[in-house]
Structures are given as C-alpha cells and as structure tokens.
Enzyme design. Structure first.
Site, PDB file in Angstrom:
ATOM      1  CG  ASN A 140      -6.926  -4.785  15.557  1.00 45.07           C
ATOM      2  OD1 ASN A 140      -5.751  -4.730  15.180  1.00 45.07           O
ATOM      3  ND2 ASN A 140      -7.922  -5.033  14.733  1.00 45.07           N
ATOM      4  CE1 TYR A 151       0.930   1.080   4.329  1.00 44.04           C
ATOM      5  CE2 TYR A 151       0.193  -1.191   4.605  1.00 44.04           C
ATOM      6  CZ  TYR A 151       0.850  -0.076   5.082  1.00 44.04           C
ATOM      7  OH  TYR A 151       1.445  -0.107   6.316  1.00 44.04           O
TER       8      TYR A 151
HETATM    9  N1  HPA Z   1      -6.670  -5.379   9.696  1.00 43.87           N
HETATM   10  C1  HPA Z   1      -5.612  -5.370   8.861  1.00 43.87           C
HETATM   11  N2  HPA Z   1      -4.367  -5.248   9.275  1.00 43.87           N
HETATM   12  C2  HPA Z   1      -4.147  -5.140  10.593  1.00 43.87           C
HETATM   13  C3  HPA Z   1      -5.191  -5.139  11.525  1.00 43.87           C
HETATM   14  C4  HPA Z   1      -6.526  -5.276  11.053  1.00 43.87           C
HETATM   15  O1  HPA Z   1      -7.510  -5.297  11.817  1.00 43.87           O
HETATM   16  N3  HPA Z   1      -4.620  -5.023  12.751  1.00 43.87           N
HETATM   17  C5  HPA Z   1      -3.281  -4.948  12.561  1.00 43.87           C
HETATM   18  N4  HPA Z   1      -2.983  -5.021  11.257  1.00 43.87           N
END
Ligand code: HPA
Length: 280
Positions: free
Chosen positions: A236, A86
């Site tokens: 997360n 990205y």
């Molecule tokens: N999504 C994509 N990439 C990530 C995330 C997520 O929730 N958390 C850390 N990298």
C-alpha cells in the site's frame, strides 16, 4: 549461563530429532507468502506450538510452522509465519527463531515482508530489495548480556545485506522481467499504522518503505554471522500518500495478488544462491 542462550539451547535440544535436513537457507515468509511452502519439496513440518517456549504468531494470515525441504536442490528451512514485537513477546523471543535456524545450520537468511511504500516512485504491488535499514524505532534485540557463543558485543553493521546475494536477486529479477526496486526499510513497532506526519518524518529521513518486522531479525542474524538478504512487498502507499485509510485486509489482498511473482523471485534466487555461492 546467559538466560536467553539457555532458553535457545533448550529449545534447540527439544526439537533436534525433528530436524530432518541441515538447512543452508532460512526463509521467513511474510504476509501473503504463507503458502509458499507449497512450492517446496517438503520433507517435514514442525508446528510452532509443539516447540516448548517458542513464540506463536497471533496475526490473521500468518501460519505458524517450520517447513523443512528443498528449493531446487538447496536444503531450506522455511518459517510459515513469524512473530512481531507488537504481539507482546519480549524482543529476545521475537528473534529466537533466527538463532534457532542458525543452530540448525542455516548460513543464509532470506527475509520477506509486507510494507507501506513511502518513496513516491513506488506503487502497491512493487517489490523492494533492502539495501539498508533504519532500526532506531524498534528495540535492539541485542540489548542485555551479550551471548558470546553467538557473536560480539558491538557488531559492525556496515553491510548487513550481503552484496553478492543482492546481485544475484537483481539478476534473477531482470531475467524474469520483474521490476525490482531497491531502498531503505524502517521497522516501527506497530501495531497501529503510521500517522501521515510520521510518514513525512520517515520520508525526510530517507526511508523508502516501512513495516513492522525484519530489522530486528536482520540485526540478530548479522550478530551471529549469517549472510542476509531481504525483499519487501510494497502492499500500500503509506499513510497520507493516498486518500484511503489503511487496513490489514488491504495489505493481505495486495500481498496475495503479488504472491505468484514474489514466489518466483524467491525460488529462483534461492536456486541461484545454491549454484553461485558454491559451498554456502
Ligand atoms: N505500515 C507499516 N507496516 C505495513 C504497512 C504500512 O503502511 N503496510 C504493510 N505493512
């Protein structure tokens, strides 16, 4: 000569004199693990911006240098920071460092990353060892003329993540009282996090954790015959699985909090690779 291979060989020639050891293990440090190199017996460092044509990361929290040194007695090259698709680099540049580390002599690629947990048994701060991946959401880094010097046109992908390395990591986690989850990781391009509907789709596809790196690197390393292992730090719950909106800061904080345990798992595993895989 193939343009991608030409760039790679030029890049290698330009730093040849600055590679002080022949690494057996190549370690890529994801978010939060950037200071891992403090745990290495460092021989030298090589900032990416001093390497002609090398992709330099623009992501906050990602440093940008190779660290050469020893983890235990195992000669290791460590990437403090990686680039992501990205950031706008062509995919062949994103995976150039993998091929470069193979040319340095690395036999094993140890990938780490931060991810969002999709499997409902996962929580923030968990570690997931990759058993497999889904790559269809990111461009394949092998598209284009095949580099015959590195590997075949149609590489087998039946066991990308080495079974012996996985077993060593499992054992090390157990011995150190670390709860190690296992599962399937998918790389999406980012940089936006996923939408809740996308996460529901990924969940139905059998994906346990999602992130923005690693799979293209694993495909490249598999193509050129490296042994691969990967551990993700689930930072997360993925979008829609908790009330909170996602932020990069939250991901970094969770990765930083998990870092001491993560470092221990990585260090002990590399030392064990050295002992158990003999002549790597
Ligand atoms: N999504 C994509 N990439 C990530 C995330 C997520 O929730 N958390 C850390 N990298």
């Amino acid at each position: 000569m193939n343009k991608v291979y030409e760039k790679l060989t030029k890049c290698y020639e330009s730093i040849r004199d600055r590679i002080p050891i022949e690494p057996k293990v190549a370690l890529i440090l994801g978010s939060g693990l950037g200071d891992y190199a403090n745990d290495i017996r460092v021989v030298s460092t090589l900032p990416y911006q001093e390497i002609d044509g090398f992709p330099v990361s623009t992501v906050p929290g990602h440093k940008g240098q190779f660290v050469f040194g020893y983890v235990g007695e195992v000669p290791t090259v460590c990437m403090q920071g990686r680039v992501h698709y990205y950031e706008g680099y062509p995919i062949t540049d994103v995976v150039l460092p993998i091929r470069l580390m193979k040319m340095m002599g690395a036999k094993i690629l140890f990938l780490t990353n931060a991810s969002g947990g999709i499997n409902t048994n996962f929580g923030a701060g968990d570690f997931m060892m990759l058993n497999d991946h889904i790559s269809c959401f990111a461009p394949n880094p092998l598209i284009g003329e095949n580099i015959e010097e590195l590997g075949v046109r149609f590489p087998d992908m039946s066991s990308v993540y080495d079974k012996d390395l996985q077993q060593i990591i499992r054992t090390v986690a157990k011995e150190n009282g670390i709860d190690l989850k296992e599962g399937v990781y998918a790389q999406l391009t980012g940089p936006s996090f996923e939408s809740p509907a996308e996460i529901r789709m990924l969940s139905k596809l059998g994906i346990d954790a999602v992130g923005m790196s690693t799979v293209v690197e694993a495909i490249t390393a598999n193509h050129c015959g490296m042994k691969i292992c990967a551990i993700s730090c689930v930072c997360n719950l993925a979008a829609g699985l908790s009330e909170n909106p996602l932020t990069h800061e939250e991901v970094q904080e969770a990765a930083n909090a998990a870092a001491p345990k993560f470092k221990n798992l990585v260090t002990q595993s590399i030392i064990r690779f050295g002992a158990e895989t003999g002549n790597l």
